[in-house]
Motif scaffolding. Structure first.
Motif, PDB file in Angstrom:
ATOM      1  N   LEU A  98       0.855  -1.184   0.000  1.00 35.02           N
ATOM      2  CA  LEU A  98       0.000   0.000   0.000  1.00 35.02           C
ATOM      3  C   LEU A  98       0.889   1.231   0.000  1.00 35.02           C
ATOM      4  O   LEU A  98       1.786   1.363   0.834  1.00 35.02           O
ATOM      5  CB  LEU A  98      -0.901   0.012   1.241  1.00 35.02           C
ATOM      6  CG  LEU A  98      -1.953   1.121   1.287  1.00 35.02           C
ATOM      7  CD1 LEU A  98      -3.056   0.843   0.264  1.00 35.02           C
ATOM      8  CD2 LEU A  98      -2.565   1.230   2.685  1.00 35.02           C
ATOM      9  N   ARG A  99       0.650   2.141  -0.945  1.00 35.22           N
ATOM     10  CA  ARG A  99       1.470   3.345  -1.077  1.00 35.22           C
ATOM     11  C   ARG A  99       0.786   4.497  -0.339  1.00 35.22           C
ATOM     12  O   ARG A  99      -0.328   4.874  -0.674  1.00 35.22           O
ATOM     13  CB  ARG A  99       1.668   3.678  -2.554  1.00 35.22           C
ATOM     14  CG  ARG A  99       2.377   2.563  -3.335  1.00 35.22           C
ATOM     15  CD  ARG A  99       2.225   2.736  -4.827  1.00 35.22           C
ATOM     16  NE  ARG A  99       0.821   2.721  -5.212  1.00 35.22           N
ATOM     17  CZ  ARG A  99       0.379   3.001  -6.431  1.00 35.22           C
ATOM     18  NH1 ARG A  99       1.227   3.324  -7.386  1.00 35.22           N
ATOM     19  NH2 ARG A  99      -0.915   2.953  -6.701  1.00 35.22           N
ATOM     20  N   LEU A 100       1.487   5.025   0.661  1.00 36.20           N
ATOM     21  CA  LEU A 100       0.916   6.027   1.559  1.00 36.20           C
ATOM     22  C   LEU A 100       1.672   7.339   1.445  1.00 36.20           C
ATOM     23  O   LEU A 100       2.883   7.384   1.660  1.00 36.20           O
ATOM     24  CB  LEU A 100       0.977   5.504   3.003  1.00 36.20           C
ATOM     25  CG  LEU A 100       0.635   6.490   4.120  1.00 36.20           C
ATOM     26  CD1 LEU A 100      -0.825   6.925   4.016  1.00 36.20           C
ATOM     27  CD2 LEU A 100       0.917   5.868   5.479  1.00 36.20           C
ATOM     28  N   GLY A 101       0.962   8.400   1.120  1.00 44.52           N
ATOM     29  CA  GLY A 101       1.522   9.737   1.169  1.00 44.52           C
ATOM     30  C   GLY A 101       1.207  10.385   2.507  1.00 44.52           C
ATOM     31  O   GLY A 101       0.183  10.086   3.120  1.00 44.52           O
ATOM     32  N   PHE A 102       2.089  11.281   2.960  1.00 44.00           N
ATOM     33  CA  PHE A 102       1.825  11.936   4.246  1.00 44.00           C
ATOM     34  C   PHE A 102       2.501  13.299   4.277  1.00 44.00           C
ATOM     35  O   PHE A 102       3.589  13.476   3.722  1.00 44.00           O
ATOM     36  CB  PHE A 102       2.309  11.091   5.420  1.00 44.00           C
ATOM     37  CG  PHE A 102       3.802  10.933   5.509  1.00 44.00           C
ATOM     38  CD1 PHE A 102       4.559  11.755   6.334  1.00 44.00           C
ATOM     39  CD2 PHE A 102       4.458   9.983   4.743  1.00 44.00           C
ATOM     40  CE1 PHE A 102       5.936  11.618   6.414  1.00 44.00           C
ATOM     41  CE2 PHE A 102       5.839   9.835   4.815  1.00 44.00           C
ATOM     42  CZ  PHE A 102       6.573  10.657   5.652  1.00 44.00           C
ATOM     43  N   ALA A 103       1.838  14.240   4.922  1.00 42.60           N
ATOM     44  CA  ALA A 103       2.446  15.543   5.177  1.00 42.60           C
ATOM     45  C   ALA A 103       3.551  15.367   6.209  1.00 42.60           C
ATOM     46  O   ALA A 103       3.369  14.680   7.220  1.00 42.60           O
ATOM     47  CB  ALA A 103       1.396  16.525   5.692  1.00 42.60           C
ATOM     48  N   GLY A 104       4.710  15.970   5.966  1.00 48.99           N
ATOM     49  CA  GLY A 104       5.880  15.729   6.795  1.00 48.99           C
ATOM     50  C   GLY A 104       5.656  16.007   8.266  1.00 48.99           C
ATOM     51  O   GLY A 104       6.159  15.271   9.125  1.00 48.99           O
ATOM     52  N   SER A 105       4.893  17.040   8.588  1.00 49.29           N
ATOM     53  CA  SER A 105       4.703  17.378  10.001  1.00 49.29           C
ATOM     54  C   SER A 105       3.930  16.305  10.750  1.00 49.29           C
ATOM     55  O   SER A 105       3.986  16.244  11.990  1.00 49.29           O
ATOM     56  CB  SER A 105       3.968  18.722  10.123  1.00 49.29           C
ATOM     57  OG  SER A 105       2.711  18.672   9.470  1.00 49.29           O
ATOM     58  N   LEU A 106       3.216  15.433  10.037  1.00 53.36           N
ATOM     59  CA  LEU A 106       2.462  14.375  10.713  1.00 53.36           C
ATOM     60  C   LEU A 106       3.378  13.303  11.283  1.00 53.36           C
ATOM     61  O   LEU A 106       2.959  12.505  12.117  1.00 53.36           O
ATOM     62  CB  LEU A 106       1.452  13.745   9.747  1.00 53.36           C
ATOM     63  CG  LEU A 106       0.394  14.706   9.202  1.00 53.36           C
ATOM     64  CD1 LEU A 106      -0.578  13.980   8.298  1.00 53.36           C
ATOM     65  CD2 LEU A 106      -0.353  15.395  10.351  1.00 53.36           C
ATOM     66  N   ALA A 107       4.634  13.273  10.830  1.00 58.91           N
ATOM     67  CA  ALA A 107       5.607  12.353  11.430  1.00 58.91           C
ATOM     68  C   ALA A 107       5.870  12.726  12.882  1.00 58.91           C
ATOM     69  O   ALA A 107       6.401  11.915  13.654  1.00 58.91           O
ATOM     70  CB  ALA A 107       6.907  12.368  10.628  1.00 58.91           C
ATOM     71  N   LEU A 108       5.504  13.946  13.275  1.00 61.23           N
ATOM     72  CA  LEU A 108       5.682  14.397  14.652  1.00 61.23           C
ATOM     73  C   LEU A 108       4.480  14.066  15.527  1.00 61.23           C
ATOM     74  O   LEU A 108       4.557  14.218  16.754  1.00 61.23           O
ATOM     75  CB  LEU A 108       5.911  15.916  14.677  1.00 61.23           C
ATOM     76  CG  LEU A 108       7.085  16.431  13.840  1.00 61.23           C
ATOM     77  CD1 LEU A 108       7.015  17.950  13.739  1.00 61.23           C
ATOM     78  CD2 LEU A 108       8.399  15.982  14.454  1.00 61.23           C
ATOM     79  N   THR A 109       3.374  13.627  14.902  1.00 53.58           N
ATOM     80  CA  THR A 109       2.139  13.450  15.677  1.00 53.58           C
ATOM     81  C   THR A 109       1.506  12.088  15.400  1.00 53.58           C
ATOM     82  O   THR A 109       1.864  11.097  16.017  1.00 53.58           O
ATOM     83  CB  THR A 109       1.154  14.593  15.363  1.00 53.58           C
ATOM     84  OG1 THR A 109       0.946  14.654  13.925  1.00 53.58           O
ATOM     85  CG2 THR A 109       1.689  15.932  15.842  1.00 53.58           C
ATOM     86  N   VAL A 110       0.572  12.041  14.461  1.00 52.43           N
ATOM     87  CA  VAL A 110      -0.262  10.842  14.320  1.00 52.43           C
ATOM     88  C   VAL A 110       0.389   9.717  13.525  1.00 52.43           C
ATOM     89  O   VAL A 110       0.026   8.552  13.691  1.00 52.43           O
ATOM     90  CB  VAL A 110      -1.616  11.193  13.663  1.00 52.43           C
ATOM     91  CG1 VAL A 110      -2.386  12.161  14.531  1.00 52.43           C
ATOM     92  CG2 VAL A 110      -1.428  11.748  12.260  1.00 52.43           C
ATOM     93  N   LEU A 111       1.335  10.043  12.644  1.00 51.97           N
ATOM     94  CA  LEU A 111       1.859   9.018  11.736  1.00 51.97           C
ATOM     95  C   LEU A 111       2.501   7.835  12.459  1.00 51.97           C
ATOM     96  O   LEU A 111       2.195   6.676  12.141  1.00 51.97           O
ATOM     97  CB  LEU A 111       2.833   9.634  10.737  1.00 51.97           C
ATOM     98  CG  LEU A 111       3.389   8.668   9.687  1.00 51.97           C
ATOM     99  CD1 LEU A 111       2.275   8.157   8.780  1.00 51.97           C
ATOM    100  CD2 LEU A 111       4.490   9.328   8.864  1.00 51.97           C
TER     101      LEU A 111
END
Length: 298
Positions: A98-111
């Motif tokens: 599964l290919r998942l895109g994410f906003a970088g700042s979410l690595a600090l919170t929900v990701l």
């Protein structure tokens, strides 16, 4: 020379008979009568071009050709069983990519929590991660470059479905030596005369408009003097004294030297994080990921 096509039922019958070395027991194990079993073996022998068994009263034995075929037949049946199991797992969303895109700042919170929860529930699904701001995620969804995205603000796109993931407060981002950094809270209106460092609108139009909307509600339009694509860069520029900013609360976890984060007053400004995917995507892998999102990553 053409290769003979071997039917899997014939190979199965051959392996069972090779293990039992008795037509009656092999037929019973296969759940068939002896004549159909004998026919399967004869068809296989015709394709091989040699006898696979010697048959004498009271005794059945493998010929040299049969002994040679037996390991390959077992491998073929094992490979088929493994392939069927893998196909069922993919069909049920229990394996695959599964290919998942994410906003970088979410690595600090929900990701991180979502990734852990997904790995615990679906250990055989590989997540391919791509760090992208919101607008490029929307484009990648349309181009089928990613299967699902975690982005800030609902893109309001008729071809995409969305599901809320979390909501974050906004905070003021200030140089550590700024006069407002001595306050426990900062009124948005007090930033009216400040220079601003913001993300470019093209990176995420609806998120950018959410920030400018917070300023508009306080009676001013931000005077933007610098733009940067990533939040660490925005905060570094603020720390260098180039201006102030408004950021999602999770950005506070960057803890950059020379930067102060302060809650806003009134404490009403929020930004929503959503999962977005193509409406025409029936993928069970996607359904599994959305189930994790729906459970809050727990």
């Amino acid at each position: 020379m053409t290769r003979p096509e071997l039917a899997l039922p014939q190979l199965h019958a051959f392996v069972v008979l090779a293990e039992e070395l008795h037509f009656g027991r092999a037929a019973a194990r296969l759940g068939v009568a002896q004549p159909p079993l004998s026919q399967q073996i004869r068809r296989l022998e015709d394709k091989v071009g040699h006898a696979l068994f010697t048959r004498t009263p009271g005794r059945t034995a493998l010929t040299p050709a049969g002994r040679e075929l037996l390991p390959a037949a077992r491998r073929a049946l094992d490979d088929l069983a493994d392939g069927l199991a893998a196909a069922r797992a993919v069909g049920c969303g229990l394996a695959g990519r599964l290919r998942l895109g994410f906003a970088g700042s979410l690595a600090l919170t929900v990701l991180p929590g979502l990734l852990r929860a997904h790995r615990d529930r679906f250990p055989d699904v590989r997540l391919d991660l791509r760090e992208l701001t919101s607008a490029p995620q929307v484009a990648a969804l349309h181009d089928r470059g990613i299967d699902v995205g975690l982005l800030r603000e609902d893109p309001d796109d008729p071809d995409l479905a969305t599901r809320a993931v979390t909501v974050e407060r906004f905070v003021a981002v200030l140089p550590a030596g700024h006069a407002l950094a001595t306050h426990r809270r900062v009124a948005v209106a007090d930033l009216a005369d400040e220079d601003f460092v913001l993300l470019p609108r093209a990176a995420g139009p609806r998120f950018h408009d959410r920030i400018t909307g917070v300023c508009a509600a306080a009676g001013f339009a931000p005077r933007v003097v610098q733009r940067a694509v990533e939040w660490p860069t925005v905060c570094a520029l603020v720390g260098a004294g180039l201006g102030v900013s408004l950021a999602p609360e999770g950005v506070r976890r960057l803890r950059l030297a020379g930067v102060a984060f302060r809650p806003l007053t009134p404490d009403t400004a929020r930004t929503e994080v959503v999962a977005a995917w193509r409406r025409d995507d029936p993928s069970p892998l996607l359904a599994g990921f959305l189930a994790v999102v729906g459970s809050g990553g727990s």
